[in-house]
Motif scaffolding. Structure first.
Motif, PDB file in Angstrom:
ATOM      1  N   THR A 136      67.983 146.187   4.379  1.00 11.31           N
ATOM      2  CA  THR A 136      66.639 146.575   3.936  1.00 11.31           C
ATOM      3  C   THR A 136      65.761 147.023   5.097  1.00 11.31           C
ATOM      4  N   TYR A 137      66.361 147.153   6.285  1.00 14.05           N
ATOM      5  CA  TYR A 137      65.639 147.592   7.485  1.00 14.05           C
ATOM      6  C   TYR A 137      64.426 146.706   7.778  1.00 14.05           C
ATOM      7  N   SER A 138      64.600 145.398   7.599  1.00 17.65           N
ATOM      8  CA  SER A 138      63.541 144.449   7.917  1.00 17.65           C
ATOM      9  C   SER A 138      63.228 144.543   9.414  1.00 17.65           C
ATOM     10  N   PRO A 139      61.947 144.550   9.785  1.00 18.15           N
ATOM     11  CA  PRO A 139      61.614 144.685  11.200  1.00 18.15           C
ATOM     12  C   PRO A 139      61.920 143.432  12.027  1.00 18.15           C
ATOM     13  N   MET A 140      62.262 142.345  11.385  1.00 18.82           N
ATOM     14  CA  MET A 140      62.525 141.088  12.098  1.00 18.82           C
ATOM     15  C   MET A 140      63.987 140.988  12.478  1.00 18.82           C
ATOM     16  N   GLY A 141      64.251 140.455  13.643  1.00 18.54           N
ATOM     17  CA  GLY A 141      65.609 140.127  14.051  1.00 18.54           C
ATOM     18  C   GLY A 141      66.551 141.297  14.168  1.00 18.54           C
ATOM     19  N   GLY A 142      66.071 142.467  14.521  1.00 13.62           N
ATOM     20  CA  GLY A 142      66.965 143.604  14.691  1.00 13.62           C
ATOM     21  C   GLY A 142      67.261 144.355  13.411  1.00 13.62           C
ATOM     22  N   GLY A 143      66.735 143.874  12.305  1.00 12.00           N
ATOM     23  CA  GLY A 143      66.995 144.520  11.027  1.00 12.00           C
ATOM     24  C   GLY A 143      66.501 145.947  10.962  1.00 12.00           C
TER      25      GLY A 143
END
Length: 155
Positions: free
Chosen positions: A111-118
């Motif tokens: 989901t291309y989360s900005p946290m943890g490299g996502g």
């Protein structure tokens, strides 16, 4: 949290003992690194709670509670890894925990989360999966294997 920092925390105590010939048990140094890893990630659950919440699917119930509870759990693991009497069971628990949370890393990547490299998207898994194996191998080696009770001597 940046994977390079986490790997650095994991290996720094052990490397310091090896490089500087410190009078410190290598198994304890390896376990200290694992404890630092969980201390950092546990604290991050509170310092970067919103980002951590974003790593969970929208449909997950009580996402804020899950993040806080897993942060407390990781802090407890960090403490238990420091104590020789609890290190082995804490090591096994940490291994199960790391397997259990890996789907959150997969979801964050997809989901291309900005946290943890996502934010790297699925490409992040090409980095995260091998690093997860390194974390687990380290914990197995330094917290599970080195914490076995001694075998009885043959009679």
């Amino acid at each position: 949290m940046d994977l390079a920092i986490l790997v650095g925390l994991l290996v720094a105590p052990y490397m310091a003992v090896r490089l500087f010939s410190l009078e410190f048990d290598r198994g304890d140094a390896g376990a200290l690194g694992a404890a630092l890893l969980f201390l950092a990630t546990g604290v991050a659950h509170f310092v970067k709670a919103e980002g951590m919440i974003g790593m969970l699917p929208e449909w997950a119930p009580a996402r804020a509670f899950i993040v806080a509870a897993s942060g407390v759990f990781e802090l407890g693991l960090a403490a238990a890894l420091l104590v020789r009497n609890t290190r082995r069971i804490a090591g096994w628990t940490a291994l199960v925990f790391l397997v259990g949370i890996f789907p959150a890393n997969v979801y964050a990547s997809m989901t291309y989360s900005p946290m943890g490299g996502g934010s790297w998207g699925p490409l992040y898994l090409l980095v995260r999966a091998p690093v997860q194996v390194i974390f687990m191998s380290w914990i197995y080696r330094h917290c599970v294997l080195t914490s076995r009770p001694p075998r009885p001597e043959p009679a």
